[in-house]
Design an enzyme around this catalytic site. Structure first.
Site, short mmCIF file in Angstrom:
data_model
loop_
_atom_site.label_atom_id
_atom_site.label_comp_id
_atom_site.label_asym_id
_atom_site.label_seq_id
_atom_site.Cartn_x
_atom_site.Cartn_y
_atom_site.Cartn_z
N LYS A 57 0.86 -1.19 0.00
CA LYS A 57 0.00 0.00 0.00
C LYS A 57 0.90 1.24 0.00
CE LYS A 57 -2.10 1.63 3.75
NZ LYS A 57 -1.83 3.07 3.72
N LYS A 91 -7.61 7.58 -0.26
CA LYS A 91 -8.85 7.86 0.49
C LYS A 91 -9.69 8.89 -0.28
CE LYS A 91 -6.99 6.47 4.97
NZ LYS A 91 -5.56 6.24 4.78
N THR A 98 -13.82 15.10 -10.32
CA THR A 98 -12.40 15.12 -9.91
C THR A 98 -11.99 13.73 -9.41
OG1 THR A 98 -12.60 15.78 -7.61
CG2 THR A 98 -12.69 17.55 -9.22
N SER A 147 -8.88 3.50 12.13
CA SER A 147 -8.24 2.95 13.33
C SER A 147 -7.94 3.98 14.43
CB SER A 147 -6.92 2.28 12.94
OG SER A 147 -6.09 3.22 12.27
N ARG A 234 4.85 0.69 10.25
CA ARG A 234 6.02 0.94 11.09
C ARG A 234 6.59 -0.29 11.76
NH1 ARG A 234 3.08 5.81 14.11
NH2 ARG A 234 1.34 4.46 13.51
P1 BMP Z 1 1.23 1.70 10.90
O1 BMP Z 1 1.24 0.17 10.84
O2 BMP Z 1 2.60 2.26 10.79
O3 BMP Z 1 0.43 2.24 12.03
O4 BMP Z 1 0.53 2.18 9.54
C1 BMP Z 1 -0.80 1.97 9.25
C2 BMP Z 1 -1.11 2.29 7.80
O5 BMP Z 1 -2.50 2.10 7.59
C3 BMP Z 1 -0.81 3.70 7.35
O6 BMP Z 1 -0.39 3.63 5.99
C4 BMP Z 1 -2.13 4.45 7.41
O7 BMP Z 1 -2.24 5.42 6.39
C5 BMP Z 1 -3.11 3.32 7.12
N1 BMP Z 1 -4.43 3.46 7.77
C6 BMP Z 1 -4.55 3.53 9.15
O8 BMP Z 1 -3.58 3.53 9.89
N2 BMP Z 1 -5.81 3.59 9.68
C7 BMP Z 1 -6.94 3.63 8.93
O9 BMP Z 1 -8.01 3.66 9.46
C8 BMP Z 1 -6.82 3.58 7.53
C9 BMP Z 1 -5.55 3.50 6.96
O10 BMP Z 1 -5.42 3.45 5.65
#
Ligand code: BMP
Length: 258
Positions: A57, A91, A98, A147, A234
């Site tokens: 992604k 998103k 557009t 999330s 991460r």
């Molecule tokens: P991380 O595992 O580092 O927390 O990253 C989560 C990834 O999921 C990020 O790319 C973020 O843009 C995406 N994301 C998120 O964290 N929560 C959502 O509700 C939707 C997402 O796309």
């Protein structure tokens, strides 16, 4: 089933993995040669973890500095060479004309699917995005419940739908089914909502769940509740050994799924 879903499921089978890698690395644009540095970093991480993931992604953090028809092309080619589908996490959230052009550019650039926000609605909102995806044979994934804590203010609010009081995310889950989306996003930080969405969509669509690790979501809870894939950033790319971390995460998911 869309070509995108087939590709995602095939990769999940071949690599025995339910992990979608969020490649959110960044380099300050004030640094000399930031584009080259960033591209080198993301290519290295992707190359390292490729056997342990089901898809990739990409979001604005990469798109803006690398450019859709420049550096992003290199990344898409790498992923295609590894057989991995690539999702554009834009998103999408605007009016139809557009949205349509944004979707055309992303699909022309080679993305297999994009993420859109159902808050904009169907008529002259996402309708045109779904028809472009159909034209190109690509996928649309809808946000159903995010999330982060503030998600409750929108996705978690109560709304009147028909004559009933429902949660917004329940309505979105039903729309994802009705609109023939290719997947939904529900945060791993809310296993009870994953469970409810899973009841609504009845296994028809995959649930992609971000928020494991750094945001506090737990693999056991999310996958027991019905998640199909974990979107992880991460915990993989910031670890000392991304390959080992991806392997550990995929193994833990597989253990929960039995
Ligand atoms: P991380 O595992 O580092 O927390 O990253 C989560 C990834 O999921 C990020 O790319 C973020 O843009 C995406 N994301 C998120 O964290 N929560 C959502 O509700 C939707 C997402 O796309």
């Amino acid at each position: 089933m869309s070509i995108f879903r087939e590709k995602l499921e095939k990769c999940a089978r071949v690599n025995d993995s339910r992990v979608v890698l969020a490649l959110d690395l960044s380099v300050s644009t004030r640094k000399k040669d930031y584009r080259e540095k960033l591209l080198e970093m993301v290519r290295r991480v992707l190359g390292d973890v490729r056997e342990h993931i089901a898809g990739v992604k990409v979001n604005f953090q990469l798109l803006l500095p690398l450019g859709l028809f420049e550096g992003i092309q290199v990344l898409i080619e790498d992923a295609a060479g590894y057989g991995l589908p690539v999702i554009m996490d834009c998103k999408l959230n605007d009016v139809g004309h557009t949205n349509e052009w944004a979707a055309r550019h992303f699909f022309d650039a080679g993305f297999d699917a994009l993420i859109a926000n159902p808050f904009v609605g169907w008529k002259d909102g996402l309708e045109r995005v779904f028809s472009v995806a159909k034209e190109y044979g690509r996928g649309i994934i809808l946000l159903v419940y995010m999330s982060h804590p503030g998600a409750v203010e929108g996705y978690g609010q109560k709304v009147i739908s028909g004559r009933k009081v429902r949660f917004q995310y329940e309505v979105f889950a039903e729309r994802a089914k009705a609109w023939r989306a290719d997947g939904v996003v529900v945060g791993a930080t809310r296993p009870e909502i994953i469970r409810r969405v899973s009841e609504i969509i009845g296994g028809e669509l995959p649930i992609l769940s971000p928020g494991i690790g750094f945001q506090g979501g737990l693999i056991g809870e999310a996958f027991t509740a019905g998640a199909s894939y974990a979107i992880v950033g991460r915990s993989i790319y910031r670890s000392e050994n991304p390959k080992e971390s991806a392997l550990r995460i995929k193994t833990e998911i597989n253990r929960v799924l039995g």
